[in-house]
Each structure stands twice: as C-alpha cells, then as structure tokens.
Write an enzyme that holds these catalytic residues in place. Structure first.
Site, PDB file in Angstrom:
ATOM      1  N   ARG A 110      32.422 -40.951  29.600  1.00 38.30           N
ATOM      2  CA  ARG A 110      31.575 -40.026  30.349  1.00 38.30           C
ATOM      3  C   ARG A 110      32.248 -39.487  31.613  1.00 38.30           C
ATOM      4  O   ARG A 110      32.210 -38.290  31.879  1.00 38.30           O
ATOM      5  CB  ARG A 110      30.258 -40.696  30.777  1.00 38.30           C
ATOM      6  N   THR A 111      32.843 -40.376  32.397  1.00 37.19           N
ATOM      7  CA  THR A 111      33.407 -39.914  33.670  1.00 37.19           C
ATOM      8  C   THR A 111      34.536 -38.925  33.394  1.00 37.19           C
ATOM      9  O   THR A 111      34.613 -37.851  33.992  1.00 37.19           O
ATOM     10  CB  THR A 111      33.908 -41.112  34.501  1.00 37.19           C
ATOM     11  N   LYS A 139      59.448 -46.486  32.835  1.00 34.28           N
ATOM     12  CA  LYS A 139      60.880 -46.474  33.200  1.00 34.28           C
ATOM     13  C   LYS A 139      61.089 -47.014  34.601  1.00 34.28           C
ATOM     14  O   LYS A 139      62.130 -46.818  35.201  1.00 34.28           O
ATOM     15  CB  LYS A 139      61.410 -45.035  33.125  1.00 34.28           C
ATOM     16  N   ARG A 160      41.139 -42.840  37.948  1.00 33.62           N
ATOM     17  CA  ARG A 160      40.448 -44.108  37.670  1.00 33.62           C
ATOM     18  C   ARG A 160      41.528 -45.144  37.427  1.00 33.62           C
ATOM     19  O   ARG A 160      42.479 -44.908  36.678  1.00 33.62           O
ATOM     20  CB  ARG A 160      39.572 -43.971  36.432  1.00 33.62           C
ATOM     21  N   HIS A 197      32.667 -46.774  42.692  1.00 32.58           N
ATOM     22  CA  HIS A 197      32.590 -45.669  41.726  1.00 32.58           C
ATOM     23  C   HIS A 197      31.689 -44.606  42.365  1.00 32.58           C
ATOM     24  O   HIS A 197      30.559 -44.389  41.940  1.00 32.58           O
ATOM     25  CB  HIS A 197      32.011 -46.193  40.414  1.00 32.58           C
TER      26      HIS A 197
HETATM   27  C1  NCD Z   1      30.850 -47.575  34.361  1.00 32.04           C
HETATM   28  C2  NCD Z   1      32.218 -47.912  34.887  1.00 32.04           C
HETATM   29  O1  NCD Z   1      33.224 -47.605  34.268  1.00 32.04           O
HETATM   30  O2  NCD Z   1      32.242 -48.480  35.945  1.00 32.04           O
HETATM   31  N1  NCD Z   1      30.769 -46.537  33.470  1.00 32.04           N
HETATM   32  C3  NCD Z   1      30.842 -45.237  33.901  1.00 32.04           C
HETATM   33  O3  NCD Z   1      31.746 -44.830  34.588  1.00 32.04           O
HETATM   34  N2  NCD Z   1      29.834 -44.429  33.564  1.00 32.04           N
HETATM   35  C4  NCD Z   1      30.054 -48.756  34.002  1.00 32.04           C
HETATM   36  C5  NCD Z   1      30.571 -49.724  32.983  1.00 32.04           C
HETATM   37  O4  NCD Z   1      31.669 -49.643  32.489  1.00 32.04           O
HETATM   38  O5  NCD Z   1      29.804 -50.637  32.712  1.00 32.04           O
END
Ligand code: NCD
Length: 425
Positions: A110-111, A139, A160, A197
């Site tokens: 989703r993100t 490398k 991320r 997050h």
């Molecule tokens: C979450 C995450 O990755 O922190 N998901 C997200 O980004 N929507 C929650 C999760 O992984 O449980």
C-alpha cells in the site's frame, strides 16, 4: 548509545549502530549523526522545514493539528479535481518536471503503490529500488553514497527501511549537502524500522477527519445524520472533529510503528483518551519511551489486556469512538518469543461480528493493513459493516500523500486557486 530521558527524545532501544559495533562505513556513517538524532523532536523539527513548510517528513511529531487540517483540505480538493478530466489534466501537469525515487528496502504494498499513484496524479515521474541486491550496495557502496546518488538524479526520495532512523540520518545528510552548496533533495520517511511511519499516521488522521465530519459521504457510510446520531443511546455529547474522543488501539502495540506515529498525533487534540489493548507481554505492550512521550503531552492513557475490561463502568469495546486494529508483527519474533507467544490466546485480540455489534454505531474500525489471514485480527465477514473503514482508509492514503507531495513542492496553493477559479465559480 546513550539513552535519553527527554520525553520527546528518540526511542532508547532503537537499533542504530553503536560505537562497539561500528565495523563498517555504514555503521560509522550512522554514528556521525548520532548526537543529532538524540535531540528532542522540538529541537530537530525546525531543521526539517524551510520557510514554514516541510522540507523532509521524518516523524509524525512534525505534523501539527493546523498542518493536518491544511493537508486534509488539499487532499479533499485533489480528490474532487480527480473526478473531472479537466481537473486530472491540471493536476498531471503540475509537477511534470519532477522525478521521485522510491527506495523501499522493506516489503510494502500500500505505501509503495499509493505513493506511486500520488506521484502519478501530480505528474511526477517515479523510479524505484526495492531490492538492494540489485543495486551497487552489493559492491560495497554505503547507503549514504546510494542516497546521495539518488539525489543526483531525482528531486525527492521516498524511503522505507528496516533501520530505525536511517531516514532521519539521510535528511541530515541532505541538509549538510545543502549547507555546503551541493545538490540536496527532500526525504520522506515511508516507514523506518520499528520507529515511525509518519505518512501512515497522516492517512489515518485524514480518515478520522472525514469520518468525524459525520457527513454520511464516502468516508462515513452512516446514513444517520449527525443530529440524529446524537439522540441515540450512548451518543449524547458526541462532537464533530477529532477532539473529545476515546481512541482504542488493539494488538501488537509494542512493535507496531504505525501505532507509535498515530498515537503521538492524536495526543495533540483536546480532551482525547488513548486506550491500548494488548497481550500482557513486555514486547507487545507499549514501549516505555512512547508512554513517557504521551504522558508528557498530558494525554490520558489506559493500558488494558481485554476488550471486556471496564472503562467508565462499561466494557471498553462499547466505549470507543474509533478502533485501530493491528497485526502481530511476527517477523520480529525471536525463537524465545515464539515459545512465549505460543502460550498467549491471540484470539482475544481479534474482532468478531459479535464484538463489532457492541461498538458505538459510528465508531470506525481502522487497520494500517496488511491484515494477517492466519491471525484473523479482522475477519472478512466484518468488511461489509458500515464501520469497517480500512479499505477506504488505504485509498485515502493516495489522496493525502498527493497533498503532502504538493506541499513539499509548494504546489498546494496553485491547486487551491485552480479549484476556486474553475470549480467554485
Ligand atoms: C504497516 C507497516 O509497514 O508498518 N503497513 C503499512 O505501511 N500500511 C503495518 C504492518 O506492516 O503491520
């Protein structure tokens, strides 16, 4: 690494490099920023802004109530413009000259996709690195060299990482480059280890903002209008907006970064109570650094181990204005945890139709997703309930992330002006 007692300081258990472990250049790079990472958020936040506007978004503490309102309004406008061909054409030309790097070295659906869709709505070209095995990190390139390279080709880095506070360190790297007259681009944190997050918290708040307008529109499927709702048993005193509410969080409170980021934002609203429902295990209950930060904001918190525990004389499930479910973050389990967790009855932290039927009639059920089909914290039979908000919540992510990108690139004013001139004449 020294730990801090400052309530808004960083989490003391963050697995950053420590002096004794600094064997690689990557570790030494992180140590370079350690003293800056240790400062309280209120000191760090101004460095992440330019002219009163977010330059980098690293932690949810940067999002004030006013900014959340502003971003929510822009997201609403982008959503409305996107319903018309002319509005779509306007948006897609807005940031056509910008390129974004999506650097996601941790799983994401989703993100990742909603950021990509947000970029596409605004005409921003996207590129991605998702597997560091396909990059020069294999490398021997350091992460900071990789990031600096991305900044040579792109105008924004959305990242991320499993490493807590790597995004924050990258923002400082960009600030240093800017100071020395080098090319530097904004960093957006799309999830940093078990730490933060912020953009998930942003979309969670946006969903709550829309729901608690009680307008019966797309984000609140209630056919009952606010005035009628107030007359229902148990709903007297209900107000619009996020203030004056009891928010419940259930599941893996200790290891979920989304809970950490959202709880900090909710604590900024007047007269809010936060209720955390988790199995009584040190890894699953709230981490002390979050508890201290929330208490420093004078927010009332309750830590419970069941939906049936009484709050104001009634089972808590019946008292919540909103419920945020979470998945148990099994990927962080150690072999010892697995033995210990085997004794916990996790079904007590799963919703059922019966539990939902006891919730307040308007109380939205949220979940950052993914939900875990094996644990079943939200069984699919709840999906058709009016209160199930999680799919709409995920779609909201696309609109509010578009608003965030427009804000970072200073294009939000143009969007609002166009909407006023072309759609509100
Ligand atoms: C979450 C995450 O990755 O922190 N998901 C997200 O980004 N929507 C929650 C999760 O992984 O449980």
């Amino acid at each position: 690494m020294s730990s801090t007692t400052e309530p808004d300081g960083p989490p003391p258990t963050t697995p950053l490099a420590s002096a004794s472990l600094a064997s690689t250049q990557d570790d030494r790079d992180l140590l370079l920023y350690e003293s800056r990472l240790e400062r309280p958020i209120r000191v760090k936040a101004p460095e992440l802004e330019r002219s009163g506007r977010l330059r980098h978004l690293i932690f949810s503490g940067q999002l004030t109530v006013d900014l959340l309102e502003e971003l929510g309004s822009v997201a609403d406008v982008i959503r409305q413009l996107s319903r018309h061909r002319s509005g779509q054409d306007f948006l897609i030309n807005l940031l056509h000259h910008k390129r974004a790097m999506l650097y996601f070295t941790q799983p994401s659906t989703r993100t990742f996709l909603s950021f990509m869709a947000a970029c596409q709505i605004l005409g921003i070209t996207c590129n991605e690195v998702r597997n560091p095995q396909t990059s020069s990190e294999t490398k021997g390139e350091t992460r900071f060299d990789s990031i600096r390279m991305f900044s040579s080709y792109f105008d924004l880095i959305i990242m991320r990482s499993p490493i807590a506070r790597l995004a924050e360190s990258c923002a400082y790297l960009m600030n240093d480059l800017e100071r020395s007259g080098n090319r530097s681009v904004p960093i957006v944190n799309a999830g940093s280890g078990a730490d933060e997050h912020p953009t998930q918290a942003l979309l969670d708040i946006y969903t709550l903002q829309r729901t608690f307008q009680f307008e019966g529109s797309t984000d609140s499927s209630l056919s009952t209008r606010f005035e009628e709702l107030q007359k229902l048993p148990g709903c007297d005193g209900l107000t619009k907006g996020l203030a004056n509410k009891t928010y419940g969080f259930c599941g893996d409170i200790g290891r979920g970064r989304t809970v950490r980021s959202l709880a900090m934002l909710l604590a900024n609203y007047e007269n809010v109570r936060l209720v955390f429902i988790a199995p009584d295990h040190p890894k699953l209950v709230m981490r002390d650094d979050l508890r201290q930060r929330l208490l420093a904001k004078n927010v009332t918190i309750h830590e419970l181990s069941s939906f049936e525990t009484l709050l104001d004389g009634k089972p808590v499930i019946e008292q919540l204005d909103a419920l945020y479910m979470t998945r148990v973050q099994k990927e962080h389990d150690t072999p010892e945890d697995a033995d210990c967790f085997a004794k916990i009855d996790f079904s007590r932290y799963c919703l059922s139709k019966n539990l939902v039927s006891r919730m307040r009639p308007y109380a939205p059920i949220l979940h950052p997703f993914p939900r875990d089909q094996h644990s079943g914290e939200i069984p699919p039979e709840i999906d058709n309930d009016d209160r199930a908000m999680y799919f709409r919540q995920a779609r909201n992510g696309m609109w509010i992330r578009s608003a965030l990108l427009a804000h970072v690139f200073d294009a939000d004013g143009q969007i609002l002006r166009y909407f006023r001139n072309e759609f509100q004449k």
